[in-house]
Design an enzyme around this catalytic site. Structure first.
Site, PDB file in Angstrom:
ATOM      1  N   GLU A   1       0.726  -1.515  -0.251  1.00 31.00           N
ATOM      2  CA  GLU A   1       0.260  -0.199  -0.107  1.00 31.00           C
ATOM      3  C   GLU A   1       0.429   1.306   0.293  1.00 31.00           C
ATOM      4  O   GLU A   1       2.115   1.025   0.246  1.00 31.00           O
ATOM      5  CB  GLU A   1      -0.912   0.151   1.301  1.00 31.00           C
ATOM      6  CG  GLU A   1      -1.740  -1.002   1.280  1.00 31.00           C
ATOM      7  CD  GLU A   1      -3.062  -1.350   2.255  1.00 31.00           C
ATOM      8  OE1 GLU A   1      -4.359  -1.782   1.649  1.00 31.00           O
ATOM      9  OE2 GLU A   1      -2.707  -0.684   3.240  1.00 31.00           O
TER      10      GLU A   1
ATOM     11  N   HIS B   1      -8.975   9.321   2.728  1.00 33.12           N
ATOM     12  CA  HIS B   1      -8.308   8.625   2.244  1.00 33.12           C
ATOM     13  C   HIS B   1      -8.634   9.636   0.642  1.00 33.12           C
ATOM     14  O   HIS B   1      -9.565   9.726   0.452  1.00 33.12           O
ATOM     15  CB  HIS B   1      -9.155   6.881   2.181  1.00 33.12           C
ATOM     16  CG  HIS B   1      -8.864   6.104   1.729  1.00 33.12           C
ATOM     17  ND1 HIS B   1      -8.614   5.819   0.502  1.00 33.12           N
ATOM     18  CD2 HIS B   1      -8.152   5.243   1.961  1.00 33.12           C
ATOM     19  CE1 HIS B   1      -8.092   4.089  -0.067  1.00 33.12           C
ATOM     20  NE2 HIS B   1      -7.780   4.472   1.259  1.00 33.12           N
TER      21      HIS B   1
ATOM     22  N   ARG C   1      -0.696   8.423   1.005  1.00 32.67           N
ATOM     23  CA  ARG C   1      -1.425   8.840   1.002  1.00 32.67           C
ATOM     24  C   ARG C   1      -2.410  10.700   1.055  1.00 32.67           C
ATOM     25  O   ARG C   1      -3.588  11.366   0.204  1.00 32.67           O
ATOM     26  CB  ARG C   1      -2.806   8.817   2.822  1.00 32.67           C
ATOM     27  CG  ARG C   1      -3.984   7.904   1.691  1.00 32.67           C
ATOM     28  CD  ARG C   1      -4.654   7.202   2.966  1.00 32.67           C
ATOM     29  NE  ARG C   1      -4.311   5.929   2.416  1.00 32.67           N
ATOM     30  CZ  ARG C   1      -4.820   5.029   3.709  1.00 32.67           C
ATOM     31  NH1 ARG C   1      -4.984   5.999   4.844  1.00 32.67           N
ATOM     32  NH2 ARG C   1      -4.547   3.663   3.919  1.00 32.67           N
TER      33      ARG C   1
ATOM     34  N   HIS D   1     -11.053   9.975   6.339  1.00 34.16           N
ATOM     35  CA  HIS D   1     -10.971   8.219   7.011  1.00 34.16           C
ATOM     36  C   HIS D   1     -10.743   7.894   8.106  1.00 34.16           C
ATOM     37  O   HIS D   1     -10.453   7.027   8.806  1.00 34.16           O
ATOM     38  CB  HIS D   1     -10.349   7.676   6.124  1.00 34.16           C
ATOM     39  CG  HIS D   1      -9.804   6.134   5.339  1.00 34.16           C
ATOM     40  ND1 HIS D   1     -10.882   5.319   5.646  1.00 34.16           N
ATOM     41  CD2 HIS D   1      -8.477   5.457   5.789  1.00 34.16           C
ATOM     42  CE1 HIS D   1     -10.312   4.512   5.693  1.00 34.16           C
ATOM     43  NE2 HIS D   1      -8.960   4.855   5.581  1.00 34.16           N
TER      44      HIS D   1
ATOM     45  N   ARG E   1      -1.197   9.123   8.696  1.00 34.85           N
ATOM     46  CA  ARG E   1      -0.954   7.896   9.391  1.00 34.85           C
ATOM     47  C   ARG E   1      -0.503   6.844   8.087  1.00 34.85           C
ATOM     48  O   ARG E   1      -0.941   6.949   6.797  1.00 34.85           O
ATOM     49  CB  ARG E   1      -1.981   7.205  10.150  1.00 34.85           C
ATOM     50  CG  ARG E   1      -1.968   5.034   9.929  1.00 34.85           C
ATOM     51  CD  ARG E   1      -3.588   5.260  10.126  1.00 34.85           C
ATOM     52  NE  ARG E   1      -4.464   5.033   9.010  1.00 34.85           N
ATOM     53  CZ  ARG E   1      -4.854   3.943   8.552  1.00 34.85           C
ATOM     54  NH1 ARG E   1      -4.997   3.272   8.365  1.00 34.85           N
ATOM     55  NH2 ARG E   1      -5.936   5.022   7.633  1.00 34.85           N
TER      56      ARG E   1
HETATM   57  P1  FAD Z   1     -14.089   0.867  15.849  1.00 30.65           P
HETATM   58  O1  FAD Z   1     -13.899  -0.301  14.902  1.00 30.65           O
HETATM   59  O2  FAD Z   1     -14.924   2.191  15.348  1.00 30.65           O
HETATM   60  O3  FAD Z   1     -14.884   0.255  16.498  1.00 30.65           O
HETATM   61  C1  FAD Z   1     -15.847   1.457  17.618  1.00 30.65           C
HETATM   62  C2  FAD Z   1     -16.725   0.544  18.577  1.00 30.65           C
HETATM   63  O4  FAD Z   1     -17.004   2.015  19.734  1.00 30.65           O
HETATM   64  C3  FAD Z   1     -18.048   0.286  18.180  1.00 30.65           C
HETATM   65  O5  FAD Z   1     -18.528  -0.730  18.718  1.00 30.65           O
HETATM   66  C4  FAD Z   1     -18.962   1.431  18.371  1.00 30.65           C
HETATM   67  O6  FAD Z   1     -20.058   0.899  18.468  1.00 30.65           O
HETATM   68  C5  FAD Z   1     -18.181   1.360  20.319  1.00 30.65           C
HETATM   69  N1  FAD Z   1     -18.813   3.123  20.144  1.00 30.65           N
HETATM   70  C6  FAD Z   1     -18.378   4.599  20.555  1.00 30.65           C
HETATM   71  N2  FAD Z   1     -18.710   5.263  20.920  1.00 30.65           N
HETATM   72  C7  FAD Z   1     -19.673   4.427  21.199  1.00 30.65           C
HETATM   73  C8  FAD Z   1     -20.633   5.492  22.934  1.00 30.65           C
HETATM   74  N3  FAD Z   1     -20.644   6.474  22.481  1.00 30.65           N
HETATM   75  N4  FAD Z   1     -21.326   3.871  23.689  1.00 30.65           N
HETATM   76  C9  FAD Z   1     -20.586   2.272  23.312  1.00 30.65           C
HETATM   77  N5  FAD Z   1     -20.239   1.877  22.252  1.00 30.65           N
HETATM   78  C10 FAD Z   1     -19.988   3.474  21.552  1.00 30.65           C
HETATM   79  N6  FAD Z   1      -7.275   0.251   9.379  1.00 30.65           N
HETATM   80  C11 FAD Z   1      -6.449  -0.320   9.004  1.00 30.65           C
HETATM   81  O7  FAD Z   1      -4.760  -0.436   9.118  1.00 30.65           O
HETATM   82  N7  FAD Z   1      -6.534  -1.135   7.561  1.00 30.65           N
HETATM   83  C12 FAD Z   1      -7.350  -1.483   6.948  1.00 30.65           C
HETATM   84  O8  FAD Z   1      -7.179  -2.378   5.813  1.00 30.65           O
HETATM   85  C13 FAD Z   1      -8.325  -0.754   7.041  1.00 30.65           C
HETATM   86  N8  FAD Z   1      -9.276  -0.641   6.210  1.00 30.65           N
HETATM   87  C14 FAD Z   1     -10.144   0.827   6.850  1.00 30.65           C
HETATM   88  C15 FAD Z   1     -11.052   1.066   5.959  1.00 30.65           C
HETATM   89  C16 FAD Z   1     -12.346   1.860   6.105  1.00 30.65           C
HETATM   90  C17 FAD Z   1     -13.690   1.668   5.046  1.00 30.65           C
HETATM   91  C18 FAD Z   1     -12.093   2.260   6.889  1.00 30.65           C
HETATM   92  C19 FAD Z   1     -13.545   3.496   7.542  1.00 30.65           C
HETATM   93  C20 FAD Z   1     -11.399   1.894   8.315  1.00 30.65           C
HETATM   94  C21 FAD Z   1      -9.764   1.637   7.968  1.00 30.65           C
HETATM   95  N9  FAD Z   1      -8.551   1.328   8.484  1.00 30.65           N
HETATM   96  C22 FAD Z   1      -8.293   0.398   8.285  1.00 30.65           C
HETATM   97  C23 FAD Z   1      -9.305   1.825  10.081  1.00 30.65           C
HETATM   98  C24 FAD Z   1      -9.228   1.114  10.934  1.00 30.65           C
HETATM   99  O9  FAD Z   1     -10.219   0.045  10.781  1.00 30.65           O
HETATM  100  C25 FAD Z   1      -9.850   1.797  12.264  1.00 30.65           C
HETATM  101  O10 FAD Z   1      -8.839   2.913  12.397  1.00 30.65           O
HETATM  102  C26 FAD Z   1      -9.982   0.618  13.238  1.00 30.65           C
HETATM  103  O11 FAD Z   1     -10.788  -0.363  13.529  1.00 30.65           O
HETATM  104  C27 FAD Z   1     -10.057   1.328  14.594  1.00 30.65           C
HETATM  105  O12 FAD Z   1     -11.158   0.126  15.505  1.00 30.65           O
HETATM  106  P2  FAD Z   1     -11.315   0.403  17.124  1.00 30.65           P
HETATM  107  O13 FAD Z   1     -11.489  -0.014  17.716  1.00 30.65           O
HETATM  108  O14 FAD Z   1     -10.459   1.658  17.477  1.00 30.65           O
HETATM  109  O15 FAD Z   1     -12.717   1.645  16.456  1.00 30.65           O
HETATM  110  C1  SIN Z   2      -7.403   0.668   1.974  1.00 34.59           C
HETATM  111  O1  SIN Z   2      -7.513  -0.351   2.492  1.00 34.59           O
HETATM  112  O2  SIN Z   2      -6.529   2.006   2.097  1.00 34.59           O
HETATM  113  C2  SIN Z   2      -7.385   1.355   4.050  1.00 34.59           C
HETATM  114  C3  SIN Z   2      -6.179   0.950   4.505  1.00 34.59           C
HETATM  115  C4  SIN Z   2      -6.525   1.880   5.952  1.00 34.59           C
HETATM  116  O3  SIN Z   2      -6.904   2.841   6.066  1.00 34.59           O
HETATM  117  O4  SIN Z   2      -4.848   1.531   6.373  1.00 34.59           O
END
Ligand code: FAD
Ligand code: SIN
Length: 549
Positions: free
Chosen positions: A119, A244, A290, A351, A386
């Site tokens: 990537e 993104h 990015r 993103h 990032r």
């Molecule tokens: P999340 O997975 O967003 O989980 C947050 C949780 O908190 C959810 O369960 C939500 O319900 C809960 N929550 C929020 N507020 C409250 C509240 N007030 N009360 C109770 N619960 C609450 N990163 C990579 O490294 N590789 C990738 O390929 C990649 N692809 C991506 C593709 C997309 C489309 C997106 C949007 C992001 C991508 N990212 C990627 C970034 C990565 O997915 C996120 O940074 C990571 O998953 C965040 O995980 P997290 O557990 O911190 O939060």
């Molecule tokens: C992607 O698949 O392009 C997302 C990867 C990332 O946000 O780290």
């Protein structure tokens, strides 16, 4: 008020929350609150994969240097080293929990090794993935483990509202300030309940929904950041919202991500004249970091007046594309785009939030008893930008480090014995006004998109700040007079996070990484020399602090 107690209280059921719950479940009773369905999260939507050094020709040093280069001089070197060095162990955790990754097959069709993709900004192939649905595979597997675990209770539709600081439990409490839990709206009953834990962990994810166009899920409203800020924790670097470069551009779909991995497998960005334009801006072309790709696309669109640019995959083998990117292929097809034959229309979208609640690499915040992990935290791993696929890795490493810290102290801690103050329900309620809430949501998100987007200026930021102050006052008014509802809680949180983001952006008197301000057009080139690991001594975090309520 119903009050429940546990050892570890985790708010959020994304990768950070689930991984920590699994790691802590042998040491005590864990409760996870999730504001909607447990699957609703950015984690479940992650496509590209997880970065870790796995190939013989790669090295930790390469991954560290790539992360520092992307971070534009603002990364914390010790955090980068810690996370990169433990990445292979965290991948082993995932394998142990039962996560599958795509594998390469040899000539005899035997499984050889885990397939690694590339990537933007990575100098080597080091992204482990499961097709183009890595997040779903990881989340599905961990959620199953969590649901099977008798020591973990997962409560869906429980919306954490505000942290409970011990002074709110008992006004005469002379003990040092400590977070003892959270108030939470049970969306099924409409009642506010209290959850108390020896430790409370914010794992609430990012804040893409602060912007009109985003790749994030609909609940990414920065709740954890707003809650921590209201409770007095320091918040850092919110000016660094990563855009993104490639979200699908279609009138009916503006938040579907077209993974960077497509460019990693040879995809080329072309403009409306069919010109492959990225080499004009960066020697790595379509695989440039990015921030540069997003800004270049923005510039091309402004120059030509076109609504989008295109990602051309048509030179790649059609069968390979269908097998490697099945979800993206079928989503595009749903909208009449066969990516094996036609370039995909794409635009940038908000993103990933590099800033958040200021923490150390184990998630410790300023407030004893409160940790923040995953996207909601700001550890210094990402600095000003990032590196792709480093965030799922950060969730895993923070969960692991936090479990070490909690494991050491849990036995010495006690859950708060007092019941917290009763929740005060406002008396007024007018359901007709719900439309006003949605107008305010829309206004904030449009304002952020137009004035605090990929290219900023002091004047635009000041205009945004002025408008946001007025909106914040209105939101406060609604919050204190309106029947409690998750839409208002989210509105309050996005208004606060938007306002803090603009304040951070105005305080940064330079362009750096993903924060680009026309009034400071010089972008410092932070060249990390061979073997040298350093940040830019001139680069400083932007830190905001709020006193206790
Ligand atoms: P999340 O997975 O967003 O989980 C947050 C949780 O908190 C959810 O369960 C939500 O319900 C809960 N929550 C929020 N507020 C409250 C509240 N007030 N009360 C109770 N619960 C609450 N990163 C990579 O490294 N590789 C990738 O390929 C990649 N692809 C991506 C593709 C997309 C489309 C997106 C949007 C992001 C991508 N990212 C990627 C970034 C990565 O997915 C996120 O940074 C990571 O998953 C965040 O995980 P997290 O557990 O911190 O939060
Ligand atoms: C992607 O698949 O392009 C997302 C990867 C990332 O946000 O780290």
């Amino acid at each position: 008020m119903k009050t429940r107690r546990c050892d570890v209280l985790i708010i959020g059921s994304g990768l950070a929350g689930l991984a920590l719950a699994l790691k802590m479940s042998s040491q005590g009773k864990v409760v996870i609150l999730s504001k909607e369905k447990a699957t609703d999260s950015n984690t479940d939507m992650a496509q590209g994969g997880i970065a870790a050094v796995m190939a013989r020709e790669d090295s930790f040093e390469n991954h560290i240097q790539d992360t520092l280069t992307a971070g534009a001089g603002l990364c914390k070197v010790e955090v980068v080293e810690n996370f990169v060095n433990q990445a292979p162990d965290r991948i082993q955790d995932l394998l142990n929990w039962g996560v599958h990754f795509d594998v390469r097959r040899g000539v005899d069709n035997e499984e050889n090794s885990i397939d690694l993709t590339r990537e933007g900004g990575h100098s080597f192939r080091r992204i482990l993935h499961f097709e183009d649905q890595t997040g779903h595979e990881v989340h599905r597997t961990l959620l199953k483990r969590v649901r099977e675990n008798p020591n973990i209770e997962l409560l869906e539709n429980h919306f954490a509202i505000d942290l409970i600081i011990n002074k709110q439990v008992n006004t005469y409490d002379m003990s040092p300030t400590r977070c003892v839990g959270t108030y939470s709206l049970n969306k099924t009953t409409g009642e506010v309940e209290a959850f108390l834990g020896k430790s409370t962990v914010l794992a609430t994810g990012g804040a893409g929904k602060v912007y009109l166009y985003t790749s994030n899920w609909s609940g990414a409203t920065g709740d954890g950041i707003a809650m921590a800020y209201r409770a007095g924790a320091r918040i850092s670097n919110l000016e660094f919202m990563q855009f993104h470069p490639t979200c699908l551009y279609h009138p009916e779909a503006r938040n579907f991500l077209i993974s960077e991995a497509l460019r990693g497998e040879g995809g080329e960005l072309i403009n409306s004249q069919g010109e492959a334009f990225m080499r004009k801006y960066h020697p790595l072309g379509s695989l440039a970091p990015r921030d540069i790709v997003a800004r270049s696309i923005d510039g091309e669109m402004k120059k030509s007046g076109a609504h989008c640019v295109f990602l051309d995959m048509t030179k790649q083998d059609a069968e390979f594309l269908k097998k490697r990117f099945p979800a993206i292929y079928s989503k595009c097809l749903e909208y009449g785009i066969d990516m094996t034959k036609t370039p995909i229309p794409v635009v940038p979208a908000a993103h990933y939030l590099c800033g958040g609640v200021l923490t150390d690499m184990s998630g410790r915040t300023d407030i004893p008893g409160l940790l923040a992990i995953g996207e909601t935290a700001c550890t210094g791993l990402h600095g000003a930008n990032r590196l792709a696929s480093n965030s799922l890795l950060e969730c895993l490493c923070m969960a692991h480090n936090a479990s070490n810290v909690l494991g050491n102290e849990l036995n010495d801690l006690k859950v708060c014995e007092h019941d917290p103050k009763e929740w005060h329900y406002p008396e007024e309620s007018n359901d007709d006004e719900m439309i006003v809430i949605s107008h305010m949501w829309e206004e904030i998100r449009r304002l952020m998109w137009n004035y605090v987007g990929i290219v900023r200026s002091n004047k635009r930021l000041e205009r945004a700040q002025h408008r946001l102050k007025n909106i914040l006052n209105e939101v406060r008014e609604y919050y204190s007079h309106f029947k409690i509802h998750s839409d208002i809680l989210e509105l309050r949180n996005i208004a606060i996070v938007a306002d803090l983001s603009v304040t951070c952006a105005l305080r940064r008197h330079e362009s750096r990484g993903i924060h680009y301000n026309l009034d400071y057009p010089f972008v410092p080139q932070v060249k990390v020399l061979d073997g040298e690991r350093r940040t830019d001594p001139k680069a400083k975090d932007t830190i905001l602090l709020r006193g206790l309520r």
